[in-house]
Design an enzyme around this catalytic site. Structure first.
Site, PDB file in Angstrom:
ATOM      1  N   SER A 119      48.437  27.970  33.801  1.00  0.00           N
ATOM      2  CA  SER A 119      47.975  27.551  32.355  1.00  0.00           C
ATOM      3  C   SER A 119      48.102  28.769  31.463  1.00  0.00           C
ATOM      4  O   SER A 119      48.318  29.823  31.949  1.00  0.00           O
ATOM      5  CB  SER A 119      46.532  26.990  32.376  1.00  0.00           C
ATOM      6  OG  SER A 119      45.765  28.055  32.547  1.00  0.00           O
ATOM      7  N   LYS A 120      47.928  28.550  30.242  1.00  0.00           N
ATOM      8  CA  LYS A 120      47.827  29.500  29.486  1.00  0.00           C
ATOM      9  C   LYS A 120      47.145  31.020  29.689  1.00  0.00           C
ATOM     10  O   LYS A 120      47.375  31.944  29.475  1.00  0.00           O
ATOM     11  CB  LYS A 120      47.674  29.179  28.032  1.00  0.00           C
ATOM     12  CG  LYS A 120      48.627  28.463  27.170  1.00  0.00           C
ATOM     13  CD  LYS A 120      48.399  28.808  25.662  1.00  0.00           C
ATOM     14  CE  LYS A 120      49.540  28.425  25.005  1.00  0.00           C
ATOM     15  NZ  LYS A 120      50.850  27.858  25.539  1.00  0.00           N
TER      16      LYS A 120
END
Ligand code: GLU
Length: 498
Positions: A255-256
């Site tokens: 994820s980010k």
């Protein structure tokens, strides 16, 4: 995989966000599979989620795929025999197929309200049961259905799931079979008339004659529902291959938090498309010849095989990607890198925005000189500082020491005097001058080169001077937004500063 059974695959993104590495790996594996077998790669846009779909995401994903070199031969912007390729343009088809299923009693109208369904779900969770539709509207008497439809009560269409088991042979995960009881009658059409993902996906894959569905393993549980929908439509499902989730180094879903994940981010940071596709191909696939790592897209395509796709999760390792990017940067001539590197140089005020032959030829050589020092192109302007010329803060202690020592200073001053008397400083001119300094001062080896490097660059070490010096000399005469200091000017500035 012959002409009667051509490979037809599709990438079917929802334009609800930027393409991230997971989607792109899916696109890549589909593209590779089609390319390997002379098949067709279809790009279909799944935009039925009106609230979250945005045209800008579609534009961006088209741009990203083009940038990566994953061209499609059929689909949006290209057309083809089985269009339209945007789901919101296909609602008539979904309606027609839904009508057929209702007519054959393979689907039924469900009048349960969202609030009612939510309440059932809450109670099931409270009882620690898996939430599922309990089948309240499965057997409504026809008169009641007619009455409620006439009254205008909203309804969804649900698939009437049969008892027994449902399964498929996944090309990566093998046979996966479950009891259909685990799948509560899935909604095919929402009360606003829009199709659900599972329904539109099946209708499209069927009508577009998709032979292989290659997608993320997050869809495994949907696949059982989709197989049941194919069955209800009396159709043979395609082959399925699910790709394992990509994890971050901490074992959590990528994820980010793990840094750049959208293709746009990678492009903005100066990763090369060659490096990204190379890296992503090896996330879950391996070439038949062990140890091959740096591979061009065509080389990967020539060897790609779903049989070599692993089902264990792949770990996204930025250090490895950086290594690959560095390797691809070093394999690519500076003049070719310039197109992608120009925005970084322009933003740093080092090169003009617009191409110009004289400046570009020079900039290509600057990139070749300094590219070994960078992992991504956004680091090039800083690395090119050595060509543009040092400022007082950029003089390192090693260079200061070399120029403070009387013997070093003597070499440096003699060198500068000769350079100042020279016109353009060619590599030959530079070599000749070094020879003259050597003869005049009697210094050689490190005692000769170290002060020369120090007075030219302000550094104790750095790139090859025979390449650097003529680049500085030429750069000083080019119309650049940030002037390059000539060898003589930089030497003067450094001597003043130490
Ligand atoms: N629109 C779906 C997604 O982006 C496509 C899944 C599929 O390939 O069937 O996840």
């Amino acid at each position: 995989m012959n002409s009667e059974n051509p490979i037809r695959v599709r990438f079917a993104p929802s334009p609800t966000g930027f393409l991230h590495v997971g989607n792109v790996r899916t696109a890549l594996f589909n593209w590779l599979l089609a390319g390997r077998h002379g098949g067709t790669f279809v790009l279909r846009i799944e935009d039925t989620d009106a609230a979250r779909s945005e045209p800008r995401y579609e534009r961006q994903l088209v741009e990203d795929l083009a940038w990566l070199g994953l061209d499609w031969t059929e689909g949006i912007d290209r057309g083809g025999e089985y269009g339209p390729y945007r789901q919101t343009d296909r609602y008539d088809l979904y309606r027609r197929y839904a009508g057929r299923l209702v007519g054959e009693d393979r689907a039924y109208r469900c009048f349960c309200s969202a609030a009612e369904l939510e309440e059932t779900r809450r109670l099931q969770l409270e009882r620690k049961e898996t939430p599922r539709y309990e089948g309240k509207c499965r057997h409504l008497p026809p008169e009641e259905i007619r009455e409620r439809v006439d009254r205008g009560d909203p309804f969804t269409l649900r698939l009437r799931v049969r008892p027994g088991t449902v399964g498929f042979d996944d090309l990566v995960f093998g046979r996966i079979e479950i009891e259909t009881a685990q799948v509560s009658d899935p909604v095919l059409v929402r009360s606003d008339g829009s199709p659900t993902y599972n329904f539109s996906c099946v209708v499209d894959d069927l009508l577009m004659r998709i032979s292989h569905v290659v997608r993320g393993d997050g869809h495994l549980s949907n696949t059982h529902r989709q197989v049941l929908i194919y069955e209800a439509l009396g159709a043979e499902p395609p082959r399925f291959a699910h790709l394992s989730t990509i994890l971050g180094p901490d074992g959590q879903k990528l994820s980010k938090r793990h840094g750049a994940t959208s293709i746009e981010d990678f492009r903005r940071r100066g990763y090369l498309p060659e490096a990204l596709v190379n890296y992503l191909a090896l996330l879950g696939w391996s070439p038949p010849v062990d140890g091959q790592e740096i591979l061009a897209l065509e080389e990967i395509r020539a060897q790609f095989d779903l049989g070599r796709v692993q089902k264990s999760p792949a770990i996204f390792d930025t250090a490895k990607l950086d290594w690959m990017n560095r390797t691809w940067i070093n394999r690519t001539p500076g003049t070719e890198l310039l197109a992608a590197a120009r925005p970084f140089f322009a933003a740093a005020g080092l090169l003009p925005d617009a191409p110009s032959p004289a400046v570009d030829a020079w900039a290509g050589r600057v990139i070749d000189l300094v590219k070994t020092h960078v992992d991504h192109l956004d680091q090039l302007p800083e690395a090119a500082g050595v060509v543009y010329g040092p400022d007082a803060a950029g003089i390192d202690p090693d260079a200061r020491a070399a120029l403070a020592a009387p013997e070093g200073r003597e070499v440096a001053l003699d060198f500068v005097r000769r350079v100042e008397g020279e016109g353009a400083l060619t590599p030959e001119g530079y070599r000749r001058i070094v020879g003259e300094v050597k003869a005049a001062t009697g210094r050689k080896g490190r005692h000769l080169y170290h002060p020369i490097r120090a007075v030219l660059t302000g550094q104790g070490s750095g790139p090859d001077l025979e390449t650097l010096v003529p680049l500085c000399d030429e750069g000083a005469r080019l119309p650049l937004p940030h002037p390059v200091l000539s060898p003589a000017a930089r030497a003067r500035r450094i001597l003043e500063a130490v």
